[in-house]
Design a protein around this motif. Structure first.
Motif, PDB file in Angstrom:
ATOM      1  N   GLU A  63       4.114  53.875 -23.625  1.00 40.95           N
ATOM      2  CA  GLU A  63       2.707  53.485 -23.472  1.00 40.95           C
ATOM      3  C   GLU A  63       1.814  54.699 -23.254  1.00 40.95           C
ATOM      4  OE1 GLU A  63       3.442  49.030 -21.568  1.00 40.95           O
ATOM      5  OE2 GLU A  63       3.534  50.818 -20.298  1.00 40.95           O
ATOM      6  N   ARG A  64       2.306  55.670 -22.499  1.00 46.62           N
ATOM      7  CA  ARG A  64       1.512  56.881 -22.310  1.00 46.62           C
ATOM      8  C   ARG A  64       1.349  57.629 -23.636  1.00 46.62           C
ATOM      9  NH1 ARG A  64       4.875  57.199 -17.745  1.00 46.62           N
ATOM     10  NH2 ARG A  64       6.030  58.981 -18.582  1.00 46.62           N
ATOM     11  N   ALA A  65       2.407  57.674 -24.434  1.00 46.21           N
ATOM     12  CA  ALA A  65       2.318  58.317 -25.752  1.00 46.21           C
ATOM     13  C   ALA A  65       1.286  57.610 -26.620  1.00 46.21           C
ATOM     14  CB  ALA A  65       3.687  58.316 -26.427  1.00 46.21           C
ATOM     15  N   MET A  66       1.294  56.295 -26.598  1.00 47.38           N
ATOM     16  CA  MET A  66       0.344  55.496 -27.372  1.00 47.38           C
ATOM     17  C   MET A  66      -1.103  55.845 -27.005  1.00 47.38           C
ATOM     18  SD  MET A  66      -0.083  51.339 -27.086  1.00 47.38           S
ATOM     19  CE  MET A  66      -0.431  51.460 -25.299  1.00 47.38           C
ATOM     20  N   LEU A  67      -1.379  55.954 -25.710  1.00 44.61           N
ATOM     21  CA  LEU A  67      -2.745  56.223 -25.246  1.00 44.61           C
ATOM     22  C   LEU A  67      -3.152  57.677 -25.495  1.00 44.61           C
ATOM     23  CD1 LEU A  67      -2.495  54.030 -22.089  1.00 44.61           C
ATOM     24  CD2 LEU A  67      -4.239  53.751 -23.855  1.00 44.61           C
ATOM     25  N   HIS A  68      -2.227  58.609 -25.347  1.00 40.94           N
ATOM     26  CA  HIS A  68      -2.564  60.005 -25.656  1.00 40.94           C
ATOM     27  C   HIS A  68      -2.814  60.176 -27.161  1.00 40.94           C
ATOM     28  CE1 HIS A  68      -2.277  61.867 -21.769  1.00 40.94           C
ATOM     29  NE2 HIS A  68      -1.056  61.396 -21.551  1.00 40.94           N
ATOM     30  N   SER A  69      -2.104  59.396 -27.990  1.00 39.52           N
ATOM     31  CA  SER A  69      -2.378  59.440 -29.431  1.00 39.52           C
ATOM     32  C   SER A  69      -3.790  58.948 -29.717  1.00 39.52           C
ATOM     33  CB  SER A  69      -1.364  58.568 -30.191  1.00 39.52           C
ATOM     34  OG  SER A  69      -0.063  59.100 -30.092  1.00 39.52           O
ATOM     35  N   ALA A  70      -4.219  57.914 -28.979  1.00 34.94           N
ATOM     36  CA  ALA A  70      -5.592  57.414 -29.141  1.00 34.94           C
ATOM     37  C   ALA A  70      -6.600  58.485 -28.730  1.00 34.94           C
ATOM     38  CB  ALA A  70      -5.784  56.145 -28.317  1.00 34.94           C
ATOM     39  N   ARG A  71      -6.307  59.209 -27.652  1.00 35.90           N
ATOM     40  CA  ARG A  71      -7.185  60.313 -27.231  1.00 35.90           C
ATOM     41  C   ARG A  71      -7.269  61.369 -28.329  1.00 35.90           C
ATOM     42  NH1 ARG A  71      -4.983  63.323 -23.566  1.00 35.90           N
ATOM     43  NH2 ARG A  71      -6.941  64.269 -22.845  1.00 35.90           N
ATOM     44  N   ALA A  72      -6.113  61.684 -28.929  1.00 32.93           N
ATOM     45  CA  ALA A  72      -6.094  62.698 -29.985  1.00 32.93           C
ATOM     46  C   ALA A  72      -6.971  62.280 -31.161  1.00 32.93           C
ATOM     47  CB  ALA A  72      -4.651  62.931 -30.452  1.00 32.93           C
ATOM     48  N   ARG A  73      -6.907  61.008 -31.526  1.00 37.86           N
ATOM     49  CA  ARG A  73      -7.706  60.542 -32.658  1.00 37.86           C
ATOM     50  C   ARG A  73      -9.196  60.598 -32.332  1.00 37.86           C
ATOM     51  NH1 ARG A  73      -4.473  55.583 -35.508  1.00 37.86           N
ATOM     52  NH2 ARG A  73      -6.137  55.912 -37.036  1.00 37.86           N
ATOM     53  N   ALA A  74      -9.550  60.328 -31.084  1.00 35.30           N
ATOM     54  CA  ALA A  74     -10.953  60.416 -30.677  1.00 35.30           C
ATOM     55  C   ALA A  74     -11.443  61.854 -30.720  1.00 35.30           C
ATOM     56  CB  ALA A  74     -11.127  59.820 -29.285  1.00 35.30           C
ATOM     57  N   PHE A  75     -10.674  62.761 -30.152  1.00 35.60           N
ATOM     58  CA  PHE A  75     -11.067  64.173 -30.149  1.00 35.60           C
ATOM     59  C   PHE A  75     -11.199  64.704 -31.582  1.00 35.60           C
ATOM     60  CE2 PHE A  75      -9.174  64.605 -25.702  1.00 35.60           C
ATOM     61  CZ  PHE A  75     -10.403  64.868 -25.098  1.00 35.60           C
ATOM     62  N   ALA A  76     -10.260  64.288 -32.453  1.00 33.88           N
ATOM     63  CA  ALA A  76     -10.299  64.776 -33.830  1.00 33.88           C
ATOM     64  C   ALA A  76     -11.570  64.321 -34.544  1.00 33.88           C
ATOM     65  CB  ALA A  76      -9.065  64.295 -34.588  1.00 33.88           C
ATOM     66  N   LYS A  77     -11.964  63.087 -34.323  1.00 32.38           N
ATOM     67  CA  LYS A  77     -13.184  62.589 -34.957  1.00 32.38           C
ATOM     68  C   LYS A  77     -14.418  63.324 -34.442  1.00 32.38           C
ATOM     69  CE  LYS A  77     -11.812  59.373 -37.816  1.00 32.38           C
ATOM     70  NZ  LYS A  77     -11.982  59.561 -39.284  1.00 32.38           N
ATOM     71  N   MET A  78     -14.339  63.836 -33.229  1.00 30.65           N
ATOM     72  CA  MET A  78     -15.456  64.609 -32.677  1.00 30.65           C
ATOM     73  C   MET A  78     -15.378  66.080 -33.077  1.00 30.65           C
ATOM     74  SD  MET A  78     -16.118  62.935 -28.887  1.00 30.65           S
ATOM     75  CE  MET A  78     -14.420  62.913 -28.292  1.00 30.65           C
ATOM     76  N   GLY A  79     -14.332  66.454 -33.828  1.00 29.93           N
ATOM     77  CA  GLY A  79     -14.194  67.820 -34.296  1.00 29.93           C
ATOM     78  C   GLY A  79     -13.746  68.799 -33.239  1.00 29.93           C
TER      79      GLY A  79
END
Length: 464
Positions: A300-316
């Motif tokens: 579950e922690r991996a799942m949520l950190h992956s979501a964080r990564a996708r958010a940061f990537a979209k923000m460049g």
């Protein structure tokens, strides 16, 4: 001259649905005439004809005989109670209310989280071939033990007068079934309709008298179904309904003190926000999901950190993206599947590499090294089996787009054609949008024949 068989519409009633299914098994699966089936099932030809046109009160003995003759594995026995059970009862079940509410009329009552949707009215239901879409005969869906009543887009289940363990099991089974359909075929069309009906019934259950000891279990089951239903709305681009239902699921999870379901709700809220162009909000949701991360499993922690990564990537934000991918990798390395709740089985190696690969894809389009994203998306494509056909198709499309943007357009076209063949079997607006992105990238190679051919096929498959 023999008359052509009467055209059947299985959406008009449970009896009609039963008849459509009988004709399907008789003609398409086994290839028998009415006379041949009548002889095998030891009933008259008139009985078979009348059952198929929805004009006969089939007995359970006849349903059993049809199962045996056609070798269905029990399809008609399971469907009999839904289609004819009430007609064969001498008295109503005391545990259910006599009035069966309309799914359309009651959508907006009591401030429902789901607003009325014209697609749920009989005049607005999409024309969908249930078999080609679901890839299973309609009544075969009733193989889900106990949940059959909740899975009829036009036939709402009646509410109990008091919650029993059986009602909660139905919610869990319905959630598992809808999730399987969503992952295999996409969340739009009949899956969205079915999910919506089940969710409305589940929400009504929260207003039914419930023993104190079952209350947290009920709220957890409603939360679990809510996540599945919201995911189908997300895939169908019903974004307002999706967000509202994800939030509703999070509230139910908190009411049940279910931290695992709470984390899953916020993970999906984060993914949806990122998808619709709100990465900052998506990051907030992911961080909310990680609250009290000590209570979550490593998966579950991996799942949520992956979501964080996708958010940061979209923000460049490249460094934050790479740090979040690293945190996701570290957590996933500690994953113990036997510790995870059953709804987390989807987050395996393929899903992890797909989610983090999507984040790195965005960085690659900004000029960063594309090889890391390529490796992860390739692992995702190879790892997803047919049960996760949509995830495989989306990752393959992303891989084709990445190759088209940063590598060999001929190789990209070959990957893209395979992706298009998969997307063509889905009812997923997310997958369709990714294919359009592939088409736009292919258009940047106007002199490459393979890229041009792919772009033309994209336009034919998913028009702008």
């Amino acid at each position: 001259m023999p008359q052509p068989p009467k055209e059947l519409d299985g959406s008009t009633s449970p009896r009609a649905w039963f008849g459509v299914e009988l004709r399907y098994w008789r003609t398409k699966v086994v290839g028998w005439s009415i006379k041949e089936l009548a002889a095998k099932a030891h009933v008259s030809r008139e009985v078979i004809r009348r059952i198929e046109v929805g004009d006969y009160n089939c007995r359970i003995e006849t349903a059993l005989a049809l199962d045996k003759a056609l070798g269905t594995g029990g399809v008609f026995e399971r469907g009999w109670g839904h289609a004819f059970g009430d007609d064969n009862k001498k008295a109503a079940d005391d545990n259910f209310s006599a009035q069966q509410p309309s799914p359309v009329r009651n959508l907006s009552r009591r401030g429902r989280m789901l607003a009325a949707d014209a697609s749920l009215t009989h005049g607005g239901i999409e024309s969908v071939d249930r078999r080609s879409f679901l890839a299973v005969p309609g009544l075969a869906a009733l193989a889900v033990p106990g949940a059959a009543r909740l899975l009829q887009p036009t036939q709402p289940a009646r509410l109990p007068t008091e919650i029993r363990p059986h009602d909660i099991r139905e919610l869990i089974e319905a959630a598992a079934f809808i999730s399987r359909l969503d992952n295999q075929y996409g969340g739009d069309g009949i899956v969205k309709q079915t999910a919506t009906t089940a969710m409305l019934w589940a929400e009504d259950l929260l207003h039914v008298k419930c023993p104190t000891e079952l209350r947290p279990v009920l709220f957890a089951a409603v939360a679990r179904l809510g996540i599945v239903v919201a995911a189908s709305h997300f895939d169908a681009y019903a974004h307002a309904d999706a967000r509202q239902t994800f939030r509703f699921a999070a509230v139910c999870a908190e009411e049940a003190n279910e931290w695992h379901l709470r984390a899953k709700s916020y993970s999906f809220l984060a993914r949806q926000a990122v998808w619709i162009g709100e990465p900052d909000q998506g990051l907030t949701y992911a961080e909310l999901g990680l609250a009290r991360s000590d209570r979550l499993t490593a998966t579950e922690r991996a799942m949520l950190h992956s979501a964080r990564a996708r958010a940061f990537a979209k923000m460049g934000q490249a460094q934050q993206t790479l740090a979040a991918v690293g945190a996701a990798d570290d957590a996933f390395a500690q994953a113990r599947p036997d510790e995870d709740p059953p709804w987390m089985t989807y987050y395996d190696e393929a899903q992890h590499h797909g989610d983090t690969g999507h984040a790195l894809f965005d960085l690659a389009l900004l000029g960063h090294d594309p090889r890391h994203a390529t490796r992860r998306l390739t692992t995702a494509v190879k790892g997803h089996d047919d049960l996760y056909a949509r995830s495989r198709a989306i990752s393959r499309t992303k891989l084709a787009s990445l190759t088209m943007a940063t590598g060999d357009p001929d190789q990209a076209a070959a990957i893209g054609h395979r992706a298009l063949s998969e997307v063509g079997n889905l009812h997923s607006r997310r997958a369709a949008d990714d294919v359009r992105e592939l088409g736009r990238l292919a258009a940047k190679h106007p002199r490459n024949h393979n890229a041009t051919t792919l772009r033309e096929r994209v336009t034919a498959t998913v028009p702008a």
